[in-house]
Structures are given as structure tokens and as C-alpha cells.
Design a protein around this motif. Structure first.
Motif, PDB file in Angstrom:
ATOM      1  N   ASP A   4     -11.157   9.678  26.079  1.00 17.93           N
ATOM      2  CA  ASP A   4     -11.906   8.478  26.429  1.00 17.93           C
ATOM      3  C   ASP A   4     -12.839   8.135  25.269  1.00 17.93           C
ATOM      4  O   ASP A   4     -12.890   8.842  24.251  1.00 17.93           O
ATOM      5  CB  ASP A   4     -12.682   8.663  27.736  1.00 17.93           C
ATOM      6  N   LEU A   5     -13.564   7.042  25.400  1.00 15.14           N
ATOM      7  CA  LEU A   5     -14.456   6.604  24.332  1.00 15.14           C
ATOM      8  C   LEU A   5     -15.522   7.647  24.043  1.00 15.14           C
ATOM      9  O   LEU A   5     -15.859   7.914  22.876  1.00 15.14           O
ATOM     10  CB  LEU A   5     -15.096   5.266  24.723  1.00 15.14           C
ATOM     11  N   ARG A   6     -16.059   8.261  25.082  1.00 15.37           N
ATOM     12  CA  ARG A   6     -17.144   9.225  24.882  1.00 15.37           C
ATOM     13  C   ARG A   6     -16.672  10.450  24.105  1.00 15.37           C
ATOM     14  O   ARG A   6     -17.404  11.004  23.278  1.00 15.37           O
ATOM     15  CB  ARG A   6     -17.729   9.636  26.233  1.00 15.37           C
ATOM     16  N   GLY A   7     -15.453  10.859  24.367  1.00 19.44           N
ATOM     17  CA  GLY A   7     -14.898  11.982  23.617  1.00 19.44           C
ATOM     18  C   GLY A   7     -14.743  11.652  22.142  1.00 19.44           C
ATOM     19  O   GLY A   7     -14.989  12.498  21.269  1.00 19.44           O
ATOM     20  N   PHE A   8     -14.352  10.408  21.850  1.00 21.75           N
ATOM     21  CA  PHE A   8     -14.189  10.012  20.451  1.00 21.75           C
ATOM     22  C   PHE A   8     -15.548   9.913  19.751  1.00 21.75           C
ATOM     23  O   PHE A   8     -15.697  10.319  18.600  1.00 21.75           O
ATOM     24  CB  PHE A   8     -13.442   8.686  20.368  1.00 21.75           C
ATOM     25  N   LEU A   9     -16.534   9.386  20.453  1.00 22.82           N
ATOM     26  CA  LEU A   9     -17.884   9.336  19.883  1.00 22.82           C
ATOM     27  C   LEU A   9     -18.398  10.744  19.568  1.00 22.82           C
ATOM     28  O   LEU A   9     -19.024  10.972  18.521  1.00 22.82           O
ATOM     29  CB  LEU A   9     -18.834   8.630  20.852  1.00 22.82           C
ATOM     30  N   LYS A  10     -18.124  11.671  20.451  1.00 23.77           N
ATOM     31  CA  LYS A  10     -18.546  13.053  20.226  1.00 23.77           C
ATOM     32  C   LYS A  10     -17.872  13.631  18.991  1.00 23.77           C
ATOM     33  O   LYS A  10     -18.511  14.317  18.172  1.00 23.77           O
ATOM     34  CB  LYS A  10     -18.226  13.896  21.461  1.00 23.77           C
ATOM     35  N   LEU A  11     -16.575  13.347  18.841  1.00 20.11           N
ATOM     36  CA  LEU A  11     -15.842  13.836  17.670  1.00 20.11           C
ATOM     37  C   LEU A  11     -16.433  13.263  16.380  1.00 20.11           C
ATOM     38  O   LEU A  11     -16.641  13.991  15.398  1.00 20.11           O
ATOM     39  CB  LEU A  11     -14.367  13.459  17.788  1.00 20.11           C
ATOM     40  N   LEU A  12     -16.701  11.946  16.388  1.00 19.24           N
ATOM     41  CA  LEU A  12     -17.273  11.323  15.189  1.00 19.24           C
ATOM     42  C   LEU A  12     -18.627  11.932  14.845  1.00 19.24           C
ATOM     43  O   LEU A  12     -18.936  12.168  13.671  1.00 19.24           O
ATOM     44  CB  LEU A  12     -17.421   9.814  15.393  1.00 19.24           C
ATOM     45  N   GLU A  13     -19.424  12.191  15.855  1.00 15.96           N
ATOM     46  CA  GLU A  13     -20.748  12.768  15.613  1.00 15.96           C
ATOM     47  C   GLU A  13     -20.618  14.172  15.038  1.00 15.96           C
ATOM     48  O   GLU A  13     -21.357  14.559  14.124  1.00 15.96           O
ATOM     49  CB  GLU A  13     -21.566  12.772  16.908  1.00 15.96           C
ATOM     50  N   GLN A  14     -19.678  14.949  15.552  1.00 17.12           N
ATOM     51  CA  GLN A  14     -19.469  16.308  15.043  1.00 17.12           C
ATOM     52  C   GLN A  14     -19.039  16.298  13.581  1.00 17.12           C
ATOM     53  O   GLN A  14     -19.374  17.226  12.826  1.00 17.12           O
ATOM     54  CB  GLN A  14     -18.415  17.020  15.892  1.00 17.12           C
ATOM     55  N   ARG A  15     -18.310  15.248  13.196  1.00 15.86           N
ATOM     56  CA  ARG A  15     -17.804  15.179  11.813  1.00 15.86           C
ATOM     57  C   ARG A  15     -18.696  14.333  10.905  1.00 15.86           C
ATOM     58  O   ARG A  15     -18.301  13.985   9.792  1.00 15.86           O
ATOM     59  CB  ARG A  15     -16.379  14.626  11.823  1.00 15.86           C
ATOM     60  N   GLY A  16     -19.890  14.027  11.360  1.00 19.03           N
ATOM     61  CA  GLY A  16     -20.830  13.283  10.532  1.00 19.03           C
ATOM     62  C   GLY A  16     -20.441  11.841  10.295  1.00 19.03           C
ATOM     63  O   GLY A  16     -20.863  11.239   9.303  1.00 19.03           O
ATOM     64  N   GLN A  17     -19.678  11.263  11.221  1.00 19.22           N
ATOM     65  CA  GLN A  17     -19.184   9.899  11.058  1.00 19.22           C
ATOM     66  C   GLN A  17     -19.720   8.959  12.138  1.00 19.22           C
ATOM     67  O   GLN A  17     -19.071   7.974  12.478  1.00 19.22           O
ATOM     68  CB  GLN A  17     -17.654   9.893  11.051  1.00 19.22           C
ATOM     69  N   LEU A  18     -20.887   9.294  12.680  1.00 16.83           N
ATOM     70  CA  LEU A  18     -21.527   8.404  13.660  1.00 16.83           C
ATOM     71  C   LEU A  18     -23.030   8.399  13.406  1.00 16.83           C
ATOM     72  O   LEU A  18     -23.644   9.450  13.223  1.00 16.83           O
ATOM     73  CB  LEU A  18     -21.256   8.870  15.095  1.00 16.83           C
ATOM     74  N   ARG A  19     -23.607   7.219  13.378  1.00 17.25           N
ATOM     75  CA  ARG A  19     -25.049   7.086  13.200  1.00 17.25           C
ATOM     76  C   ARG A  19     -25.626   6.390  14.436  1.00 17.25           C
ATOM     77  O   ARG A  19     -25.191   5.291  14.803  1.00 17.25           O
ATOM     78  CB  ARG A  19     -25.356   6.274  11.951  1.00 17.25           C
ATOM     79  N   ARG A  20     -26.603   7.038  15.080  1.00 16.20           N
ATOM     80  CA  ARG A  20     -27.284   6.446  16.230  1.00 16.20           C
ATOM     81  C   ARG A  20     -28.476   5.614  15.746  1.00 16.20           C
ATOM     82  O   ARG A  20     -29.264   6.086  14.912  1.00 16.20           O
ATOM     83  CB  ARG A  20     -27.757   7.527  17.202  1.00 16.20           C
ATOM     84  N   ILE A  21     -28.604   4.393  16.272  1.00 16.49           N
ATOM     85  CA  ILE A  21     -29.688   3.493  15.898  1.00 16.49           C
ATOM     86  C   ILE A  21     -30.588   3.295  17.114  1.00 16.49           C
ATOM     87  O   ILE A  21     -30.171   2.730  18.129  1.00 16.49           O
ATOM     88  CB  ILE A  21     -29.153   2.123  15.427  1.00 16.49           C
ATOM     89  N   SER A  22     -31.831   3.762  17.033  1.00 20.01           N
ATOM     90  CA  SER A  22     -32.749   3.654  18.173  1.00 20.01           C
ATOM     91  C   SER A  22     -33.629   2.406  18.085  1.00 20.01           C
ATOM     92  O   SER A  22     -34.239   2.008  19.086  1.00 20.01           O
ATOM     93  CB  SER A  22     -33.642   4.899  18.260  1.00 20.01           C
ATOM     94  N   ALA A  23     -33.698   1.768  16.918  1.00 16.13           N
ATOM     95  CA  ALA A  23     -34.513   0.559  16.764  1.00 16.13           C
ATOM     96  C   ALA A  23     -33.938  -0.577  17.601  1.00 16.13           C
ATOM     97  O   ALA A  23     -32.718  -0.675  17.803  1.00 16.13           O
ATOM     98  CB  ALA A  23     -34.578   0.153  15.292  1.00 16.13           C
ATOM     99  N   LEU A  24     -34.797  -1.456  18.095  1.00 15.72           N
ATOM    100  CA  LEU A  24     -34.348  -2.604  18.877  1.00 15.72           C
ATOM    101  C   LEU A  24     -33.532  -3.546  17.993  1.00 15.72           C
ATOM    102  O   LEU A  24     -33.963  -3.923  16.904  1.00 15.72           O
ATOM    103  CB  LEU A  24     -35.556  -3.348  19.451  1.00 15.72           C
TER     104      LEU A  24
END
Length: 503
Positions: A4-24
Motif C-alpha cells: 500500500d502507499l504507507r508501505g512505500f513511504l516507509k521504504l523510501l524513508e528507510q532508504r533516505g528518499q523521503l523528506r517530511r515537511i512540517s512547515a505550513l
């Protein structure tokens, strides 16, 4: 990894390929501007956790590189995509195996088809929360508006699911939707697409067309839905073949349609045949704003979603964009399928700079006069997507079709425009292509850039210049002896020839 999408997001984060943006951030123009800069630089996927006007986070640029698309398809290398294409080609035009090894290979593919059969989820995550029509407000979904001239906010990576009212065969397509009101959206699809065919059939029967929109799905399913392969298999089965396991489906709450059980959100609605609204202008893949077109109106009456859903989006425009990266991956998948249908084609390439479908370069193993023209004509009719390919260039198999220097050399040294260029006038065309003299009707050009053989030419062709093999081998052996070991042997520096960025 969860399918599912959440699993793919987790994979990207584990491989340093996801950046979370907390700013509005604002879904109106701002998200697209940030994402576009990431796309241009080959940067990571983005997850915006604080989006103005919506309680839902927005994911974008997840498929912004071919590498990440391979990961989405449970692969590590782009070469594995062609292996997948070879399997699909066996299903495209199955032939009796000629020996035991071929029989074993075909049997393995059939077993994979059985494993790819969809399953059913009676308590699907996508229906954890149900919002009825009385409380439905599509404005809560953080749809983006990518360009200042866009008429409204859009959905771009939703799976649009319809069904043939006669045969019951589903179609899963990726079409652009534009917000029209808190409960309605217009859908922009070409007349040759499955959803448009289903609407015409429903109109003939005087019925409404049921439509479900699945938002935030496994990217692998998006790739399956975007694959234009004319096989009598559903996109769900394709997704199962892509991923090596069947997709879990669920029945809609109010429609007789199946949807991905693990989707983040599901919109349920209907189209009344003949009910249309102005759709556009909207920035499109051609790099311009598309015109205003009357398009079918979808009236939604139910929204279901997971707890704390994530909204997945992208946007079109002049490459590079996510859709261009997807097209590069698809090019590799359906290369073996195209070879199955047009045997003389050795390889083919759809350059991203040509919008991944407007120009095609084919290489053939030329054996007889006129073969290049035959290959071009066969290509145009091989798959529905190639109906809108404007230019087809055919070269010899010795040309590296992914090297623009070699292709331009072939065009310059092997083409006589009067003899080798042919035009097909007044053919069905992409309505988004403003270069055609009439919207929806245009011409196509074929260019034979192969070495000519009699009777294509009445004079002998020159012998190509090549190094002496013995001397070339000797130089390679002695390269370090020359004191040049620190220089890569035979590698051309593109900066010397004006190919560097911005030249």
C-alpha cells in the motif's frame, strides 16, 4: 513491505528518499513549486504534514526517479523491467512452445497469473470511515492547483474505475479530474480510453455510469493502470503480475465496483450521459495550458477513507515530471511486447524530451527494401498509446537509439528527405497538441534513417569508418603504459560538444 502507499513511504524513508515537511504549505501553487524543484534536481519524495485548509498530509514526487519506480515494483534495477515485459509478451500473443525449456517458461508464467489473481477484503482499510452525501465536502481533500492559469484544483493520481455495462469488464485508468463544486468534478479523458467507451455504452442503454476514484494507492497499481497493453486481462491482474501477488480488492459501499482495499480514500459517484461542464484550462504534459473542453461531470455521493488518510498527488508539465519517469519505466516494460508484435524491431526508445510518446526511435535488423517504412506503420498500430506518436525515426540496429549524437548522425548521413520521409495526413490526434492544424486531427511523419539497399538506392553505399581491430585491442592493453590510466578509456565528455546543461 506492505502493498500500500504507507508501505512505500516507509521504504523510501528507510532508504533516505523521503523528506517530511512540517512547515505550513498551501496546496494552491506552493506545493507544486516546491515539488517541481525537487523533480528538476532528482531530489527525494516529499510528505507535507501541515497543509493549509485540510487535515490530510500530501505526498508528492514519490515516483520522481526511475530508481524509485523500480522500488515500487519490487525491483532494484531498471533491467528487471524488461524481464517483466518478456513475461507479459508471452501472455500478449501466446505461441505453442517449441521445446521443453519454452514449455517450462510458459508454465511458470501461467503459475504467476494464478498467483496474481485478486483477493477480497471484507473489512477493508479504505472503508474505516464513511462520509455520506449530506456531509460530503470535496474541498477537504488537499487537491493542488499547480499553475496560476489553471481553472481549478485537480486530482491527478486517482485511479478512475468504471465497468462495461454489457460485459462487466472493469477499466482502471489514470485521468485528470477538476474540482467543480463541493460534490462534483469533471473528468478529462480521451475518446479512445476505456472510461470514455464505458460511458458511450451506458448512454446507449440510457443508464448512468458508476465511477469510483481510488486515491492514495500502492504506486505499483498506478503503474499497472498506466500500462497501455491490449491484453484481455484486467489492470488488477496486471498489478498482481507486477508485484508477484494478488491485489486485495473491496466492494464499494454504494456502487457495484471493486476498488483497492488498501487505498487511502475512495470517492463513489455517477456520470449522467450528456451532462457536461467546461473543463480547463489546465497545465498539461505538452508544456502549455490545455484549452477549455466540455467534459463529463461526476456527481459524488459517498467518500470512504482510512483513519488519518494520506493524499497522493502529482502534476503534469514539460519534462522532467513524474509522468515522464513513469513513461521511461513503461518503455522498458513494453519493449519485449512490441518486439512480439513487430518482429523486425530490435529496440525502441521514447525520449522524455519528446514527452515520452510524441517521438519514437526504432532500431531494426534490416533485411529487405522498404522494411523501415513497414516497421514505422506497424509501430503506429501496435498499441493504443502509439496512435498519438507524431514522429517515428527508424535506424539500423548498430545505432544506439538512446544516444542523441548517434541518432542525429544517422539522420544526417542516411536520409534523403524526398525519398526517406513520408507523411500520413489527417489522422486521429491528441486534442492537447496545439501544433496540429485542427484540434483532434493531425499528421504523422516517418523517417527512414537506415542504410539504403537496392532498389532504395541505385549507387553503392560507402563503407563505414572503423578502427583496425588489432590496433584497437593493442591500445586498450597499453592504455596504462601510455600514462593515461587516470582517464577513462574511450569515454566521450559531452561537455566538449555542447551537451552540458544549459548549452
Amino acid at each position: 513491505m506492505a502493498r500500500d502507499l504507507r508501505g512505500f513511504l516507509k521504504l523510501l524513508e528507510q532508504r533516505g528518499q523521503l523528506r517530511r515537511i512540517s512547515a505550513l504549505v498551501d496546496p494552491d501553487l506552493e506545493i507544486a513549486e516546491i515539488a517541481n524543484r525537487m523533480l528538476q534536481s532528482g531530489g527525494p519524495g516529499l510528505l507535507f504534514e501541515n497543509v493549509k485548509g485540510s487535515p490530510y498530509p500530501v505526498a508528492v514526487n514519490l515516483m520522481g526517479t526511475v530508481e524509485r519506480i523500480c522500488w515500487a515494483m519490487n525491483m532494484e534495477q531498471p533491467q528487471e523491467l524488461e524481464a517483466l515485459g518478456r513475461k507479459l509478451s508471452l501472455l500478449q500473443q501466446p505461441k505453442p512452445p517449441k521445446n521443453f525449456a519454452q514449455a517450462v517458461d510458459f508454465g511458470k508464467v501461467l503459475l504467476e497469473v494464478l498467483r496474481a489473481k485478486p483477493g477480497w477484503d471484507l473489512l477493508p482499510p479504505c472503508q474505516q470511515v464513511v462520509i455520506p452525501e449530506a456531509k460530503l465536502d470535496l474541498q477537504q481533500i488537499p487537491m493542488i492547483r499547480p499553475y496560476p492559469g489553471d481553472a481549478g484544483k485537480i486530482i491527478t493520481l486517482g485511479l478512475v474505475i468504471t465497468k462495461d455495462c454489457e460485459t462487466g469488464t472493469p477499466n482502471v485508468g489514470v485521468y485528470r479530474l477538476q474540482s467543480q463544486s463541493p460534490k462534483t468534478m469533471s473528468v478529462h479523458w480521451l475518446s479512445v480510453r476505456g472510461g470514455a467507451r464505458h460511458l458511450r455504452k451506458a448512454a446507449e442503454r440510457g443508464q448512468k455510469l458508476e465511477v469510483a476514484i481510488a486515491l492514495g494507492v500502492d504506486p505499483l497499481i498506478i503503474m499497472a493502470a498506466a500500462t497501455p497493453i491490449p491484453v484481455e486481462l484486467s489492470e488488477w491482474l496486471f498489478a498482481g503480475l507486477y508485484g508477484g501477488a494478488g491485489v486485495n480488492l473491496a466492494r464499494c459501499k454504494t456502487l457495484d465496483l471493486a476498488v483497492p482495499a488498501d487505498a487511502e480514500m475512495i470517492l463513489e459517484g455517477t456520470i449522467t450521459p450528456g451532462e457536461q461542464v467546461a473543463d480547463g484550462p489546465c497545465g498539461d504534459h505538452m508544456g502549455y495550458y490545455g484549452g477549455v473542453e466540455d467534459s463529463p461531470l461526476i456527481r459524488f455521493h459517498t467518500l470512504t477513507h482510512r483513519h488519518d488518510p494520506i493524499y497522493l498527488t502529482t502534476f503534469s508539465g514539460r519534462p522532467p515530471k513524474e509522468e515522464a519517469m513513469m513513461a521511461i519505466a513503461l518503455n522498458r516494460i513494453y519493449t519485449p511486447i512490441l518486439r512480439q508484435q513487430v518482429p523486425e524491431i530490435v529496440d525502441f526508445f521514447l525520449p522524455m524530451e519528446a514527452l515520452s510518446y510524441k517521438a519514437a526511435i526504432l532500431s531494426i535488423d534490416k533485411a529487405y527494401p522498404g522494411q523501415a517504412r513497414r516497421a514505422a506503420l506497424a509501430f503506429w498500430s501496435a498499441l493504443p498509446q502509439f496512435t498519438y506518436t507524431k514522429f517515428v525515426i527508424v535506424v539500423d540496429r548498430t545505432i544506439n537509439i538512446r544516444d542523441p549524437r548517434q541518432v542525429v548522425w544517422a539522420l544526417s548521413s542516411k536520409v534523403d528527405p524526398e525519398r526517406d520521409v513520408f507523411i500520413l495526413p489527417a489522422t486521429p490526434f491528441d486534442t492537447l497538441d496545439f501544433a496540429s492544424s485542427k484540434i483532434g486531427l493531425g499528421s504523422r511523419m516517418g523517417i527512414d534513417a537506415t542504410t539504403k539497399i537496392p532498389p532504395e538506392t541505385n549507387h553503392p553505399w560507402g563503407e563505414p569508418l572503423e578502427s583496425d581491430p588489432a590496433v584497437a585491442a593493442m591500445v586498450e592493453r597499453r592504455w596504462a603504459e601510455y600514462g593515461l590510466a587516470d582517464l577513462t578509456l574511450g569515454q566521450v565528455n559531452p561537455n566538449l560538444f555542447g551537451y552540458e546543461m544549459g548549452a
